[in-house]
Write a protein that holds these residues in place. Structure first.
Motif, PDB file in Angstrom:
ATOM      1  N   GLN A  67     -36.177  35.625  27.394  1.00 17.42           N
ATOM      2  CA  GLN A  67     -35.689  35.562  28.693  1.00 17.42           C
ATOM      3  C   GLN A  67     -34.172  35.841  28.238  1.00 17.42           C
ATOM      4  O   GLN A  67     -33.388  36.533  28.899  1.00 17.42           O
ATOM      5  CB  GLN A  67     -35.647  34.459  29.409  1.00 17.42           C
ATOM      6  CG  GLN A  67     -37.352  34.547  29.892  1.00 17.42           C
ATOM      7  CD  GLN A  67     -37.701  33.151  30.599  1.00 17.42           C
ATOM      8  OE1 GLN A  67     -37.390  32.168  30.171  1.00 17.42           O
ATOM      9  NE2 GLN A  67     -38.315  33.451  31.647  1.00 17.42           N
ATOM     10  N   THR A  69     -32.946  36.827  25.708  1.00 25.18           N
ATOM     11  CA  THR A  69     -32.398  38.141  25.022  1.00 25.18           C
ATOM     12  C   THR A  69     -32.604  39.214  26.092  1.00 25.18           C
ATOM     13  O   THR A  69     -31.500  40.293  25.982  1.00 25.18           O
ATOM     14  CB  THR A  69     -33.556  38.386  24.001  1.00 25.18           C
ATOM     15  OG1 THR A  69     -33.780  37.456  22.769  1.00 25.18           O
ATOM     16  CG2 THR A  69     -33.223  39.742  23.174  1.00 25.18           C
ATOM     17  N   GLU A  70     -33.337  39.100  26.950  1.00 22.14           N
ATOM     18  CA  GLU A  70     -33.280  40.293  28.077  1.00 22.14           C
ATOM     19  C   GLU A  70     -32.220  40.292  28.809  1.00 22.14           C
ATOM     20  O   GLU A  70     -31.519  41.284  29.081  1.00 22.14           O
ATOM     21  CB  GLU A  70     -34.527  39.822  28.777  1.00 22.14           C
ATOM     22  CG  GLU A  70     -34.584  40.635  30.184  1.00 22.14           C
ATOM     23  CD  GLU A  70     -34.612  42.224  29.975  1.00 22.14           C
ATOM     24  OE1 GLU A  70     -34.142  43.213  30.799  1.00 22.14           O
ATOM     25  OE2 GLU A  70     -35.172  42.776  28.802  1.00 22.14           O
ATOM     26  N   LEU A  71     -31.347  39.035  29.364  1.00 25.19           N
ATOM     27  CA  LEU A  71     -30.380  38.895  29.845  1.00 25.19           C
ATOM     28  C   LEU A  71     -29.176  39.519  29.065  1.00 25.19           C
ATOM     29  O   LEU A  71     -28.339  40.272  29.412  1.00 25.19           O
ATOM     30  CB  LEU A  71     -29.947  37.460  30.116  1.00 25.19           C
ATOM     31  CG  LEU A  71     -30.552  36.603  31.111  1.00 25.19           C
ATOM     32  CD1 LEU A  71     -30.105  35.127  31.262  1.00 25.19           C
ATOM     33  CD2 LEU A  71     -30.103  37.365  32.680  1.00 25.19           C
ATOM     34  N   VAL A  73     -29.407  41.690  26.724  1.00 25.01           N
ATOM     35  CA  VAL A  73     -29.579  43.414  26.462  1.00 25.01           C
ATOM     36  C   VAL A  73     -29.391  44.184  27.643  1.00 25.01           C
ATOM     37  O   VAL A  73     -28.672  45.121  27.564  1.00 25.01           O
ATOM     38  CB  VAL A  73     -31.021  43.473  25.919  1.00 25.01           C
ATOM     39  CG1 VAL A  73     -31.409  45.166  25.990  1.00 25.01           C
ATOM     40  CG2 VAL A  73     -31.350  43.015  24.258  1.00 25.01           C
ATOM     41  N   SER A  74     -29.792  43.586  28.806  1.00 28.82           N
ATOM     42  CA  SER A  74     -29.595  44.232  29.997  1.00 28.82           C
ATOM     43  C   SER A  74     -28.196  44.294  30.326  1.00 28.82           C
ATOM     44  O   SER A  74     -27.487  45.329  30.895  1.00 28.82           O
ATOM     45  CB  SER A  74     -30.521  43.525  31.164  1.00 28.82           C
ATOM     46  OG  SER A  74     -29.923  42.214  31.394  1.00 28.82           O
ATOM     47  N   GLY A  75     -27.173  43.271  29.964  1.00 30.28           N
ATOM     48  CA  GLY A  75     -25.805  43.257  30.327  1.00 30.28           C
ATOM     49  C   GLY A  75     -25.229  44.389  29.334  1.00 30.28           C
ATOM     50  O   GLY A  75     -24.325  45.070  29.892  1.00 30.28           O
ATOM     51  N   LYS A  77     -26.734  47.130  28.032  1.00 26.60           N
ATOM     52  CA  LYS A  77     -27.024  48.417  28.532  1.00 26.60           C
ATOM     53  C   LYS A  77     -26.210  48.768  29.938  1.00 26.60           C
ATOM     54  O   LYS A  77     -26.073  49.985  30.192  1.00 26.60           O
ATOM     55  CB  LYS A  77     -28.488  48.456  28.829  1.00 26.60           C
ATOM     56  CG  LYS A  77     -29.174  48.404  27.519  1.00 26.60           C
ATOM     57  CD  LYS A  77     -30.765  48.657  27.624  1.00 26.60           C
ATOM     58  CE  LYS A  77     -31.461  48.589  26.351  1.00 26.60           C
ATOM     59  NZ  LYS A  77     -33.146  48.653  26.561  1.00 26.60           N
ATOM     60  N   ALA A  78     -25.581  47.739  30.554  1.00 28.37           N
ATOM     61  CA  ALA A  78     -25.107  48.079  31.685  1.00 28.37           C
ATOM     62  C   ALA A  78     -23.477  48.162  31.529  1.00 28.37           C
ATOM     63  O   ALA A  78     -22.641  48.385  32.394  1.00 28.37           O
ATOM     64  CB  ALA A  78     -25.150  46.964  32.905  1.00 28.37           C
ATOM     65  N   LYS A  80     -21.414  45.883  30.142  1.00 27.11           N
ATOM     66  CA  LYS A  80     -20.870  44.545  30.534  1.00 27.11           C
ATOM     67  C   LYS A  80     -20.563  43.977  29.312  1.00 27.11           C
ATOM     68  O   LYS A  80     -21.191  44.000  28.400  1.00 27.11           O
ATOM     69  CB  LYS A  80     -21.883  43.667  31.301  1.00 27.11           C
ATOM     70  CG  LYS A  80     -21.968  44.404  32.701  1.00 27.11           C
ATOM     71  CD  LYS A  80     -22.884  43.521  33.611  1.00 27.11           C
ATOM     72  CE  LYS A  80     -23.039  44.274  35.006  1.00 27.11           C
ATOM     73  NZ  LYS A  80     -23.767  43.624  35.939  1.00 27.11           N
ATOM     74  N   HIS A 106     -33.109  45.750  19.388  1.00 29.15           N
ATOM     75  CA  HIS A 106     -32.555  46.658  20.448  1.00 29.15           C
ATOM     76  C   HIS A 106     -31.245  47.290  20.075  1.00 29.15           C
ATOM     77  O   HIS A 106     -30.699  48.165  20.953  1.00 29.15           O
ATOM     78  CB  HIS A 106     -32.204  45.807  21.724  1.00 29.15           C
ATOM     79  CG  HIS A 106     -33.446  44.984  22.380  1.00 29.15           C
ATOM     80  ND1 HIS A 106     -34.141  45.612  23.140  1.00 29.15           N
ATOM     81  CD2 HIS A 106     -34.032  43.950  22.041  1.00 29.15           C
ATOM     82  CE1 HIS A 106     -35.347  44.767  23.563  1.00 29.15           C
ATOM     83  NE2 HIS A 106     -35.054  43.706  22.780  1.00 29.15           N
TER      84      HIS A 106
END
Length: 254
Positions: A67, A69-71, A73-75, A77-78, A80, A106
């Motif tokens: 979880q 890591t997901e935060l 990675v998603s940041g 990719k956006a 940020k 990733h």
């Protein structure tokens, strides 16, 4: 103010607790971050006041590695700027490697920003030096074996044979066992000891004693987490002046 690369995650050491003990670089990155993932109650939440009002701040206390890591990675990719705000100095018990390896899957890199460790904060609270001329010139930083085991050669009992200064992390909940291992390893019973709870925080608490009474005092105070155990003659009265500022000493190494 410097700008930072939003294509990588910045792991920032938050310092021991006092929000003014974050490094200037750590403060600069935190103040520009778009996403901050901080280490729960181990982080003084006053540090989050340095963030932009619009920054997303996530408490990782109840998150598992995937979880977190997901935060991150998603940041990234956006587009940020992502900060993982770790406790103290992230080079000690910081779990940086495992997080970095997950990011690597990733294709995302990371940078580490050193912080001020709680063992330094604890010494400052006590007004002591771990290294005292002719008393102790070494410091052992370790922890008691628990859910995370320690190598056999790095047991508290084996380190105690050196009778040098020791800072014991993540172990105050088992202080009776720690004291038994210290005594079995070779520290005399009269060896000074101290426990510093939440060093540099507003509610810091200090308990002083020796190996005959420190466990009893800590249990009476109800301290069972977020504390360092310090042991060694550096906490005592013996002291010898350093040669560094001696009038007869060469100035080459000042």
């Amino acid at each position: 103010m410097a700008t930072y690369d939003p294509s990588m995650v910045y792991f920032v050491g938050a310092g021991p607790g006092d929000p003014e003990l974050i490094t200037l670089k750590g403060y600069n990155i935190l103040s520009q971050a778009d996403v901050v993932i901080y280490a729960g109650s181990l982080i003084n939440k006053e540090l989050l006041n340095y963030c932009k009002p619009e920054a997303e701040c996530h408490d990782s206390a109840y998150l598992h590695l995937d979880q977190i890591t997901e935060l991150m990675v998603s940041g990234i990719k956006a587009g940020k700027l992502v900060v993982r705000l770790q406790t103290g100095d992230l080079s000690l018990y910081g779990s940086i490697r495992e997080q970095g390896e997950e990011l690597g899957k990733h294709g995302i890199g990371f940078r580490s920003v050193a912080g001020v460790s709680s063992f330094l904060g604890a010494a400052s609270e006590l007004g002591v030096e771990y290294t005292v001329p002719e008393v102790s010139q070494s410091l052992v930083i370790t922890r008691m074996a628990g859910r995370t085991p320690t190598p056999e050669l790095e047991s508290i009992e084996r380190f105690a044979a050196h009778q040098t200064s020791m800072a014991i992390f993540l172990s105050v909940q088992g202080i009776e066992s720690v004291v038994k291992q210290l005594l079995k390893g070779g520290y005399p019973q009269e060896t000074p000891a101290a426990v510093v709870y939440k060093a540099t925080w507003d509610d810091c608490q200090i308990i002083r004693g020796d190996l005959t009474n420190i466990a009893e005092q800590v249990n009476a105070a109800g301290i069972n987490k977020t504390a360092l155990i310090l042991v060694g003659r550096f906490l005592g009265e013996e002291y010898h002046y350093s040669k560094l500022y001696d009038a007869e000493f060469s100035h080459e190494y000042r």
